[in-house]
Design a protein around this motif. Structure first.
Motif, PDB file in Angstrom:
ATOM      1  N   ASN A  36       0.856  -1.185   0.000  1.00 19.63           N
ATOM      2  CA  ASN A  36       0.000   0.000   0.000  1.00 19.63           C
ATOM      3  C   ASN A  36       0.896   1.241   0.000  1.00 19.63           C
ATOM      4  N   TYR A  37       0.720   2.062  -1.001  1.00 21.16           N
ATOM      5  CA  TYR A  37       1.490   3.293  -1.105  1.00 21.16           C
ATOM      6  C   TYR A  37       0.657   4.442  -0.552  1.00 21.16           C
ATOM      7  N   GLU A  38       1.319   5.457  -0.024  1.00 26.28           N
ATOM      8  CA  GLU A  38       0.600   6.626   0.454  1.00 26.28           C
ATOM      9  C   GLU A  38       1.314   7.894   0.004  1.00 26.28           C
ATOM     10  N   ASP A  39       0.619   8.996   0.113  1.00 25.02           N
ATOM     11  CA  ASP A  39       1.163  10.272  -0.330  1.00 25.02           C
ATOM     12  C   ASP A  39       2.319  10.707   0.563  1.00 25.02           C
ATOM     13  N   PRO A  51       5.856  10.263   4.935  1.00 24.72           N
ATOM     14  CA  PRO A  51       4.500   9.804   4.609  1.00 24.72           C
ATOM     15  C   PRO A  51       3.452  10.637   5.349  1.00 24.72           C
ATOM     16  N   ARG A  52       2.326  10.831   4.714  1.00 27.89           N
ATOM     17  CA  ARG A  52       1.266  11.648   5.299  1.00 27.89           C
ATOM     18  C   ARG A  52       0.811  11.088   6.654  1.00 27.89           C
ATOM     19  N   SER A  53       0.848   9.773   6.831  1.00 28.75           N
ATOM     20  CA  SER A  53       0.387   9.177   8.087  1.00 28.75           C
ATOM     21  C   SER A  53       1.297   9.517   9.266  1.00 28.75           C
TER      22      SER A  53
END
Length: 77
Positions: A36-39, A51-53
């Motif tokens: 899973n990739y994230e912004d 990462p945004r998280s």
């Protein structure tokens, strides 16, 4: 003659192995691709990308840590 039989048997086993590996191979590679990739965002203070998280968002700005978020509150002189 027994050497010829051993060579033929080894060849047949190798072909069967390759066929089974070809059939089973794509199933294993599909399991590995479940990443899973994230912004990624950039810290408003030091421009570090993260990462945004993991980012801290304060007053609409993005920060990499609480220290940089606190420094944004204090006016620079």
């Amino acid at each position: 003659m027994p050497l010829f039989r051993i060579i033929v048997l080894a060849l047949v086993l190798w072909i069967v192995y390759r066929l089974i590996k070809r059939v089973i191979g794509p199933v294993k590679s599909e399991r590995k691709q479940s990443i899973n990739y994230e912004d990624m965002v950039s810290c408003s203070h030091c421009n570090l990308h993260l990462p945004r998280s993991l980012a801290i968002i304060k007053e609409g700005k993005v920060f990499c840590c609480a220290e940089h978020a606190d420094k944004a509150d204090t006016p620079r002189s």
